[in-house]
Design an enzyme around this catalytic site. Structure first.
Site, PDB file in Angstrom:
ATOM      1  N   ASP A  32       0.868  -1.186   0.000  1.00 61.76           N
ATOM      2  CA  ASP A  32       0.000   0.000   0.000  1.00 61.76           C
ATOM      3  C   ASP A  32       0.902   1.233   0.000  1.00 61.76           C
ATOM      4  O   ASP A  32       1.863   1.302   0.774  1.00 61.76           O
ATOM      5  CB  ASP A  32      -0.908  -0.013   1.247  1.00 61.76           C
ATOM      6  CG  ASP A  32      -2.029   1.000   1.150  1.00 61.76           C
ATOM      7  OD1 ASP A  32      -1.730   2.195   0.922  1.00 61.76           O
ATOM      8  OD2 ASP A  32      -3.196   0.617   1.306  1.00 61.76           O
ATOM      9  N   HIS A  77     -10.012  -5.762  -2.207  1.00 59.69           N
ATOM     10  CA  HIS A  77      -8.646  -5.866  -1.688  1.00 59.69           C
ATOM     11  C   HIS A  77      -8.695  -6.062  -0.178  1.00 59.69           C
ATOM     12  O   HIS A  77      -9.560  -5.526   0.508  1.00 59.69           O
ATOM     13  CB  HIS A  77      -7.803  -4.635  -2.040  1.00 59.69           C
ATOM     14  CG  HIS A  77      -8.441  -3.330  -1.691  1.00 59.69           C
ATOM     15  ND1 HIS A  77      -9.434  -2.761  -2.456  1.00 59.69           N
ATOM     16  CD2 HIS A  77      -8.236  -2.484  -0.654  1.00 59.69           C
ATOM     17  CE1 HIS A  77      -9.801  -1.610  -1.911  1.00 59.69           C
ATOM     18  NE2 HIS A  77      -9.096  -1.426  -0.801  1.00 59.69           N
ATOM     19  N   HIS A  95      -6.422  -5.635   3.238  1.00 58.07           N
ATOM     20  CA  HIS A  95      -5.240  -5.000   3.832  1.00 58.07           C
ATOM     21  C   HIS A  95      -4.597  -5.970   4.817  1.00 58.07           C
ATOM     22  O   HIS A  95      -5.287  -6.491   5.712  1.00 58.07           O
ATOM     23  CB  HIS A  95      -5.633  -3.746   4.623  1.00 58.07           C
ATOM     24  CG  HIS A  95      -6.197  -2.618   3.823  1.00 58.07           C
ATOM     25  ND1 HIS A  95      -5.454  -1.510   3.480  1.00 58.07           N
ATOM     26  CD2 HIS A  95      -7.430  -2.413   3.297  1.00 58.07           C
ATOM     27  CE1 HIS A  95      -6.205  -0.660   2.795  1.00 58.07           C
ATOM     28  NE2 HIS A  95      -7.416  -1.189   2.667  1.00 58.07           N
TER      29      HIS A  95
HETATM   30  P1  AMP Z   1      -9.839   1.343   0.645  1.00 57.35           P
HETATM   31  O1  AMP Z   1     -10.507   1.183  -0.711  1.00 57.35           O
HETATM   32  O2  AMP Z   1     -10.589   2.255   1.542  1.00 57.35           O
HETATM   33  O3  AMP Z   1      -9.532   0.012   1.274  1.00 57.35           O
HETATM   34  O4  AMP Z   1      -8.434   2.055   0.390  1.00 57.35           O
HETATM   35  C1  AMP Z   1      -7.658   1.802  -0.766  1.00 57.35           C
HETATM   36  C2  AMP Z   1      -6.218   1.646  -0.398  1.00 57.35           C
HETATM   37  O5  AMP Z   1      -5.474   1.506  -1.604  1.00 57.35           O
HETATM   38  C3  AMP Z   1      -5.604   2.834   0.372  1.00 57.35           C
HETATM   39  O6  AMP Z   1      -4.980   2.356   1.553  1.00 57.35           O
HETATM   40  C4  AMP Z   1      -4.598   3.413  -0.624  1.00 57.35           C
HETATM   41  O7  AMP Z   1      -3.445   3.915   0.005  1.00 57.35           O
HETATM   42  C5  AMP Z   1      -4.284   2.225  -1.492  1.00 57.35           C
HETATM   43  N1  AMP Z   1      -3.857   2.587  -2.836  1.00 57.35           N
HETATM   44  C6  AMP Z   1      -4.494   3.408  -3.707  1.00 57.35           C
HETATM   45  N2  AMP Z   1      -3.812   3.489  -4.861  1.00 57.35           N
HETATM   46  C7  AMP Z   1      -2.721   2.704  -4.719  1.00 57.35           C
HETATM   47  C8  AMP Z   1      -1.602   2.378  -5.568  1.00 57.35           C
HETATM   48  N3  AMP Z   1      -1.498   2.882  -6.802  1.00 57.35           N
HETATM   49  N4  AMP Z   1      -0.651   1.545  -5.078  1.00 57.35           N
HETATM   50  C9  AMP Z   1      -0.753   1.037  -3.821  1.00 57.35           C
HETATM   51  N5  AMP Z   1      -1.774   1.306  -2.978  1.00 57.35           N
HETATM   52  C10 AMP Z   1      -2.746   2.131  -3.429  1.00 57.35           C
END
Ligand code: AMP
Length: 134
Positions: A29, A93, A95
């Site tokens: 992330d 996704h 975490h």
């Molecule tokens: P959520 O959809 O609320 O679970 O959050 C999306 C997660 O994806 C966040 O923690 C972002 O930091 C992460 N994120 C968004 N774009 C990218 C990227 N290009 N590479 C890695 N992580 C990402």
């Protein structure tokens, strides 16, 4: 339009890749709550985790389990916490977050900053650990 995570899977935008198999992909992330904060995704673009069909769902969690074991060998922590939000990116996704206390998995906490080199180093270490696991 393809999700940002589909673009990552297809190599159209970069990621700090940890591992992949036929159906799943793991990468750091970019706004981490902890060193080693990793996202595990199905390669197929499905928005909501609980809409994933059972076989892929099981694959995703089996893959994530191995990724979590790899993170544990690299990052000192009590355990790997798991969270699913999906409010920002409409591509399922999970975490995986190294935690020592409940506060370490609080998404309201400020995110950590790492340089590109640091991200690459963390990803390489976890990736190497993943490859060593049976
Ligand atoms: P959520 O959809 O609320 O679970 O959050 C999306 C997660 O994806 C966040 O923690 C972002 O930091 C992460 N994120 C968004 N774009 C990218 C990227 N290009 N590479 C890695 N992580 C990402």
């Amino acid at each position: 339009m393809a999700s940002i995570f589909t673009k990552i899977v297809n190599g159209e935008i970069p990621s700090y890749k940890i591992a992949e198999n036929e159906k799943c992909y793991a990468f750091l992330d970019i706004n981490p709550l902890a060193k080693g904060h990793t996202l595990v995704i199905p390669k197929e673009e499905i928005d909501y985790l609980f809409d994933i069909e059972d076989d892929l769902y099981k694959d995703l969690f089996a893959f994530g389990k191995k990724v979590a074991k790899a993170i544990e060998t690299v990052v000192t922590c009590k355990r790997i916490g798991i969270a699913v939000l999906g409010l920002e990116v409409p591509h399922a996704h999970v975490h995986l977050i190294p935690i020592n206390t409940i506060y370490d998995i609080d998404f309201k906490q400020p995110k950590l900053k790492f340089s590109e080199e640091e991200f690459k180093e963390i990803a390489a270490e976890i990736s190497e650990a993943y490859e060593k696991l049976a």
